[in-house]
Design a protein around this motif. Structure first.
Motif, PDB file in Angstrom:
ATOM      1  N   ALA A 156     -15.886   0.352  -5.862  1.00  0.00           N
ATOM      2  CA  ALA A 156     -17.244   0.365  -5.312  1.00  0.00           C
ATOM      3  C   ALA A 156     -18.156   1.214  -6.197  1.00  0.00           C
ATOM      4  O   ALA A 156     -19.281   0.817  -6.530  1.00  0.00           O
TER       5      ALA A 156
ATOM      6  N   ASN B 100      -4.283  -7.789  -0.985  1.00  0.00           N
ATOM      7  CA  ASN B 100      -3.942  -7.222   0.306  1.00  0.00           C
ATOM      8  C   ASN B 100      -4.650  -8.024   1.386  1.00  0.00           C
ATOM      9  O   ASN B 100      -5.852  -8.259   1.312  1.00  0.00           O
TER      10      ASN B 100
ATOM     11  N   ASP C 143       0.847  -1.190   0.000  1.00  0.00           N
ATOM     12  CA  ASP C 143       0.000   0.000   0.000  1.00  0.00           C
ATOM     13  C   ASP C 143       0.884   1.242   0.000  1.00  0.00           C
ATOM     14  O   ASP C 143       2.090   1.163   0.210  1.00  0.00           O
TER      15      ASP C 143
ATOM     16  N   SER D  19      -5.574  -7.384   4.338  1.00  0.00           N
ATOM     17  CA  SER D  19      -6.661  -6.727   5.086  1.00  0.00           C
ATOM     18  C   SER D  19      -7.992  -6.937   4.381  1.00  0.00           C
ATOM     19  O   SER D  19      -9.009  -7.214   5.018  1.00  0.00           O
ATOM     20  N   VAL D  20      -7.980  -6.799   3.041  1.00  0.00           N
ATOM     21  CA  VAL D  20      -9.206  -6.911   2.269  1.00  0.00           C
ATOM     22  C   VAL D  20      -9.733  -8.341   2.323  1.00  0.00           C
ATOM     23  O   VAL D  20     -10.915  -8.573   2.614  1.00  0.00           O
TER      24      VAL D  20
ATOM     25  N   ILE E  93      -6.737   7.549   3.577  1.00  0.00           N
ATOM     26  CA  ILE E  93      -7.205   7.105   2.271  1.00  0.00           C
ATOM     27  C   ILE E  93      -5.946   6.767   1.480  1.00  0.00           C
ATOM     28  O   ILE E  93      -5.360   7.612   0.811  1.00  0.00           O
TER      29      ILE E  93
ATOM     30  N   LEU F 281      -5.404  -4.505  -4.594  1.00  0.00           N
ATOM     31  CA  LEU F 281      -6.374  -4.494  -3.483  1.00  0.00           C
ATOM     32  C   LEU F 281      -6.711  -5.902  -3.004  1.00  0.00           C
ATOM     33  O   LEU F 281      -6.612  -6.196  -1.819  1.00  0.00           O
TER      34      LEU F 281
ATOM     35  N   PHE G  60      -6.177   5.731   9.557  1.00  0.00           N
ATOM     36  CA  PHE G  60      -7.359   5.526   8.704  1.00  0.00           C
ATOM     37  C   PHE G  60      -7.204   6.248   7.370  1.00  0.00           C
ATOM     38  O   PHE G  60      -8.191   6.655   6.754  1.00  0.00           O
TER      39      PHE G  60
ATOM     40  N   LEU H 185     -10.341   1.054  -3.749  1.00  0.00           N
ATOM     41  CA  LEU H 185     -11.550   0.410  -3.227  1.00  0.00           C
ATOM     42  C   LEU H 185     -12.778   1.273  -3.514  1.00  0.00           C
ATOM     43  O   LEU H 185     -13.814   0.776  -3.980  1.00  0.00           O
ATOM     44  N   PHE H 186     -12.641   2.588  -3.293  1.00  0.00           N
ATOM     45  CA  PHE H 186     -13.761   3.504  -3.547  1.00  0.00           C
ATOM     46  C   PHE H 186     -14.102   3.506  -5.038  1.00  0.00           C
ATOM     47  O   PHE H 186     -15.278   3.495  -5.418  1.00  0.00           O
TER      48      PHE H 186
ATOM     49  N   ASN I 287      -4.803   1.857  -1.853  1.00  0.00           N
ATOM     50  CA  ASN I 287      -5.766   0.748  -1.856  1.00  0.00           C
ATOM     51  C   ASN I 287      -7.167   1.224  -1.512  1.00  0.00           C
ATOM     52  O   ASN I 287      -8.147   0.776  -2.121  1.00  0.00           O
ATOM     53  N   VAL I 288      -7.280   2.126  -0.542  1.00  0.00           N
ATOM     54  CA  VAL I 288      -8.607   2.618  -0.149  1.00  0.00           C
ATOM     55  C   VAL I 288      -9.209   3.409  -1.310  1.00  0.00           C
ATOM     56  O   VAL I 288     -10.397   3.254  -1.628  1.00  0.00           O
TER      57      VAL I 288
END
Lengths: 164, 339
Positions: free
Chosen positions: B129, B210, B51, B212-213, B118, B207, B116, B125-126, B121-122
Motif C-alpha cells: 500500500a 491468499n 500466513d 482472504s485478500v 499484523i 498475499l 487481528f 499488504l502495508f 501478509n498484513v
C-alpha cells in the motif's frame, strides 16, 4: 482446508488498507491524471487540427497566388496586345496624316501655281490690251494721215501681232 | 465468452480440489514424519504459501522479524509480540494463555479470540500500500502541467493507465459511464499487479494467493456491481425478454446464483493462479531435497527460472483478467436496454 478458509484478520486489514489506498489514489492521483490526460489529448487533437488547418490555408494561399499570377500574366499579355494595337494604330494614323498633309501641300502648291499662272496670263492680257490700244491709237493716228496706208498697216499689224 | 469462463471455472475447481487434498495430506505427512529427520515438501510448501506471525528471511539471530499479535478477546484487545511464542532455540512455547496450533493462535481455555494480528501478509499488504501510494503520487506529480510530455516513471505507467481506460473501461462499461469506475479499476489493477510481483520476490508474502485478500476484492466488486445496477440488469434476471414463464422458474434461480458466481470466480481465479505458481516453484526446489542430490539442482533451478518468468507474466495477466472481468460486470450492471 486452511488454505481456502478466509481469516478475519486479513479480511479486516485488507478491507481497510485497500479502501484507504483506493480513496487516496482516487482523490489525489487518478483524478488529476485522467483530467490531465484528457486535457493533453484535447491539446494534441487541437494542435493536429490547427496544423491541418494551417496546411489547408497554405495550400489555399498558394492556389490564390497561382491564380493571381495567372491573372497577372493574362493581364500583361492583354496590355501588351493592346499596346501593340495602339502603336500600330498610331503608326497607321501618322501615315495617313502624313499622306493627307502631303496631298494637301501638293494641292496647295498646284493651286498657287494655277493662280500665279492666271495672274501672269491676266498681266500678259492686260499688256496685250494696252499694246493693242497703243497700236490702235497709232493706227488711228496714221489713218488720219494716209487713209490707205494706214489701212494697209493696220492690216499688216494685225497680221503680225498674233495673240498666243 | 461465457463458455470459456465456465471451462475456466471447472479448471479452477479442480485445482481447488487438488489443493485441498494436498493441504490435508500435508498434515497427515507432518504427523507421520519423525522429528527433524525426513524432508516433508507438503509441509514446507503449505508453510510458505500460508500466513505466519513472523517474517522469516534467513536462519540466525537477526534473520526473523517478529510481528505484533493483536487479539480481540472477551477482555478486550491484547497486543504482544509474536516473539513470545518462541524460546531462544526457536521452539514454540505457550504464552499468556495462548499457543500456536497448526500456524494459528489458539486459546488454552478453549475460547475463540478474534485474530487481528499484523501477520506476514498484513505487513506485506502495508508495504505494498505504501509502495503504491509513493509510486503513484510521484507519477501524479508529473501531470501538474498536462501539456508536457511524460518522463521517467510517469512514462512507464502512463501507457498502462491509458490501456486500462481505453481497452478495459471504455469498451466494457461505455464512454458515458466509465469515469465513475475508472479510479477503482486502476487501483484494483495496480494493487493486484504490485502484490503479485512482491509475492514473487524472495521472502515475499503470498498475499494475492491468499483467499482472504481475493475474497475482499471480489466482495468490493460485487458491492459496486449491485449498487450501480439499473432497471435493465434486474429485468434481465427476472423477466428475460422472449423467454416463456415456465422456463423462467428454472432461469431465475440460475441467474440469481450467477450474481454470486461471478465474483466467486474472480476470487478463486486469482487465488488459485498465484498460489499454484508458488506451489510449482516450491515443488521444483523441493525436488533437490527429495532426491537428496545436488545433481538435481541445475534442472530444478532451470525449471524454476522458467517458472519465474512465467509467473512474472501471470502476475500481469491475472491483474488484467481480474480488472477486465470486473469492468465487464460493472458494464452489465449499468447497461441500458438497447435491443
Amino acid at each position: 482446508m486452511e488454505l481456502v478458509t478466509p481469516g478475519i484478520g486479513l479480511i479486516f486489514w485488507q478491507t481497510i488498507t485497500f479502501l484507504i489506498v483506493l480513496g487516496l489514489l482516487a482523490a489525489f492521483v487518478w483524478r488529476p491524471i485522467t483530467d490531465a490526460l484528457r486535457a493533453r489529448e484535447g491539446f494534441i487533437a487541437d494542435s493536429l487540427d490547427a496544423a491541418e488547418n494551417a496546411k489547408k490555408d497554405i495550400a489555399k494561399l498558394k492556389e490564390d497566388n497561382e491564380y493571381l499570377l495567372k491573372e497577372a500574366r493574362i493581364e500583361r499579355d492583354k496590355i501588351l496586345a493592346q499596346a501593340n494595337e495602339a502603336a500600330k494604330q498610331i503608326k497607321e494614323a501618322a501615315k495617313e496624316e502624313t499622306a493627307k498633309i502631303t496631298a494637301k501641300m501638293t494641292a496647295d502648291a498646284k493651286a498657287v501655281i494655277v493662280s500665279e499662272k492666271n495672274a501672269a496670263l491676266t498681266e500678259v492680257k492686260d499688256l496685250v490690251a494696252t499694246l493693242s490700244l497703243d497700236i490702235a491709237e497709232k493706227v488711228l493716228r496714221k489713218s488720219l494721215e494716209d487713209k490707205k496706208a494706214q489701212e494697209s498697216l493696220v492690216k499688216e499689224l494685225i497680221k503680225d501681232i498674233k495673240v498666243s | 465468452m461465457k463458455k470459456i469462463i465456465t471451462v475456466c471455472k471447472q479448471f479452477k475447481v479442480s485445482i481447488l480440489a487438488i489443493l485441498m487434498v494436498m493441504a490435508t495430506s500435508a498434515s497427515v505427512f507432518a504427523s507421520d514424519t519423525t522429528e527433524g529427520e525426513a524432508f516433508d515438501p507438503g509441509a514446507m510448501i503449505t508453510h510458505h504459501i500460508g500466513d505466519d506471525y513472523i517474517w522469516h528471511f534467513f536462519d540466525g539471530h537477526y534473520g526473523t522479524l517478529y510481528l505484533p499479535v493483536i487479539l480481540y478477546t472477551d477482555q478486550g484487545l491484547e497486543i504482544f509480540s509474536s516473539s513470545n511464542f518462541y524460546d531462544e532455540h526457536h521452539n514454540q512455547v505457550e504464552y499468556n494463555g495462548y499457543k500456536l496450533e497448526h500456524g494459528y493462535i489458539a486459546a488454552l481455555d478453549g475460547s475463540h479470540p478474534l485474530d487481528f494480528s499484523i501477520t506476514k501478509n498484513v505487513a506485506s499488504l502495508f508495504i505494498s500500500a505504501f509502495l503504491l501510494l509513493v509510486v503513484f503520487f510521484v507519477v501524479a506529480k508529473g501531470y501538474k502541467n498536462p501539456k508536457k510530455a511524460p518522463k521517467g516513471i510517469q512514462s512507464f505507467f502512463e501507457p498502462i493507465i491509458i490501456f486500462i481506460r481505453d481497452e478495459i473501461a471504455i469498451p466494457n462499461i461505455g464512454e458515458k459511464q466509465h469515469k465513475r469506475f475508472l479510479p477503482f479499476l486502476l487501483t484494483l489493477f495496480f494493487f493486484i499487479w504490485f502484490n503479485n510481483l512482491l509475492g514473487l520476490m524472495p521472502g515475499g508474502a503470498n498475499l494475492t494467493g491468499n483467499i482472504s485478500v481475493t475474497f475482499v476484492l471480489a466482495c468490493i466488486v460485487l458491492i459496486i456491481t449491485l449498487f450501480s445496477t439499473k432497471k435493465y440488469y434486474w429485468q434481465h434476471i427476472f423477466a428475460t425478454p422472449g423467454v416463456p414463464w415456465p422456463v423462467m422458474i428454472i432461469l431465475i434461480p440460475i441467474e440469481l446464483v450467477g450474481i454470486l458466481t461471478k465474483p466467486f470466480s474472480l476470487m478463486v481465479r486469482l487465488f488459485a493462479n498465484i498460489t499454484a505458481g508458488h506451489i510449482i516453484i516450491l515443488s521444483l526446489f523441493s525436488l533437490i531435497f527429495i532426491f537428496e542430490s545436488m545433481a538435481v539442482a541445475p534442472v530444478s533451478v532451470a525449471f524454476a527460472i522458467f517458472m519465474n518468468f512465467l509467473e512474472l507474466f501471470v502476475a500481469l495477466l491475472q491483474a488484467y483478467v481480474f480488472t477486465l472481468l470486473s469492468a465487464m460486470y460493472f458494464g452489465s450492471a449499468v447497461e441500458e436496454a438497447h435491443h
